[in-house]
Design an enzyme around this catalytic site. Structure first.
Site, PDB file in Angstrom:
ATOM      1  N   CYS A  88       0.841  -1.201   0.000  1.00  0.00           N
ATOM      2  CA  CYS A  88       0.000   0.000   0.000  1.00  0.00           C
ATOM      3  C   CYS A  88       0.879   1.255   0.000  1.00  0.00           C
ATOM      4  CB  CYS A  88      -0.968  -0.038   1.180  1.00  0.00           C
ATOM      5  SG  CYS A  88      -2.413   1.040   0.977  1.00  0.00           S
ATOM      6  N   HIS A 197      -2.947  -5.993   1.303  1.00  0.00           N
ATOM      7  CA  HIS A 197      -2.283  -6.079   2.598  1.00  0.00           C
ATOM      8  C   HIS A 197      -2.139  -7.528   3.077  1.00  0.00           C
ATOM      9  CE1 HIS A 197      -2.228  -1.781   3.862  1.00  0.00           C
ATOM     10  NE2 HIS A 197      -3.233  -1.702   3.009  1.00  0.00           N
ATOM     11  N   GLU A 199      -0.276  -8.531   5.470  1.00  0.00           N
ATOM     12  CA  GLU A 199      -0.119  -8.535   6.933  1.00  0.00           C
ATOM     13  C   GLU A 199      -1.460  -8.544   7.658  1.00  0.00           C
ATOM     14  OE1 GLU A 199      -0.255  -4.155   5.844  1.00  0.00           O
ATOM     15  OE2 GLU A 199       0.441  -6.027   4.958  1.00  0.00           O
TER      16      GLU A 199
END
Length: 227
Positions: A88, A197, A199
């Site tokens: 991002c 994302h 994570e």
């Protein structure tokens, strides 16, 4: 053997550094906090540039962070082969630093997008994607207002011909990215930029759409252990 050490960079406005550090820890590597104003990479084996709104996205997303003191160390290290991933806002910073080609611009809808997104892994020959299968389909969250990847026709042709598109959107493009590009790599393959994302998709307990994001972290661990 000591644990592989993955640096996680924090800029003013970074939001996802602790999530990234937790994901690194989950796969058995050691997360190492890196502060934007420092001049020391602390001898890390790889670097994660997390998402957020560095410097409030003033000027352009990532344009101010690109000049942070730590980047003076990271840019030459990445060019020398250090594995680096940006997600991002991290992807935006890598483009502004010219470690990756092209740019991330306002979503085609002009609206912020937050949703679970189907993706296809198109390139497994990177330190960050080597545990995925070719053409594997995964689901990761996206959450951004400026995630539309753009580049010149010449650059797009080179990315496609060279196999530098790492991840592609499936089931609807959330931001209007050219060629449905969700992530790319540099020529050497050690630097990867990704708009979704990983994570945020490592633990079912927190309501993530999947644990598909773990593959990016197990990949870097495998790469470092086998180096």
């Amino acid at each position: 053997m000591s644990a592989a050490r993955v640096g996680v960079v924090t800029f003013p406005g970074t939001l996802d550094d602790q999530d990234a550090a937790r994901a690194v820890r989950l796969v058995g590597a050691e997360p190492v906090p890196l502060w934007h104003a420092d001049h020391d990479l602390k001898g890390v084996d790889a670097v994660f540039l997390p998402g957020g709104f560095s410097y409030g996205d003033y000027l352009r997303c990532g344009a101010i962070s690109r000049f942070a003191p730590l980047m003076d160390e990271l840019i030459p290290a990445a060019r020398a082969g250090l594995p680096v991933i940006g997600t991002c806002n991290g992807f935006q910073i890598l483009c502004e630093a010219h470690l990756l080609p092209g740019a991330l611009t306002r979503n085609a809808s002009l609206h912020y997008v937050c949703r679970d997104q189907r993706l296809r892994i198109e390139q497994t020959a990177t330190p960050w994607t080597n545990t995925f299968d070719p053409d594997q389909e995964i689901v990761l969250p996206v959450k951004h207002g400026e995630g539309r990847y753009v580049a010149s026709d010449e650059t797009l042709a080179a990315l496609e011909a060279g196999g530098h598109v790492v991840v592609r959107y499936l089931g609807g493009n959330p931001n209007g990215s050219l060629n449905d590009i969700a992530g790319i790599r540099n020529e050497a393959g050690n630097v990867v930029g990704l708009m979704p994302h990983p994570e945020h998709a490592v633990e079912e307990l927190v309501g993530a759409p999947s644990t598909d994001g773990l593959g990016f972290f197990t990949s870097i661990l495998k790469n470092l252990v086998n180096a």
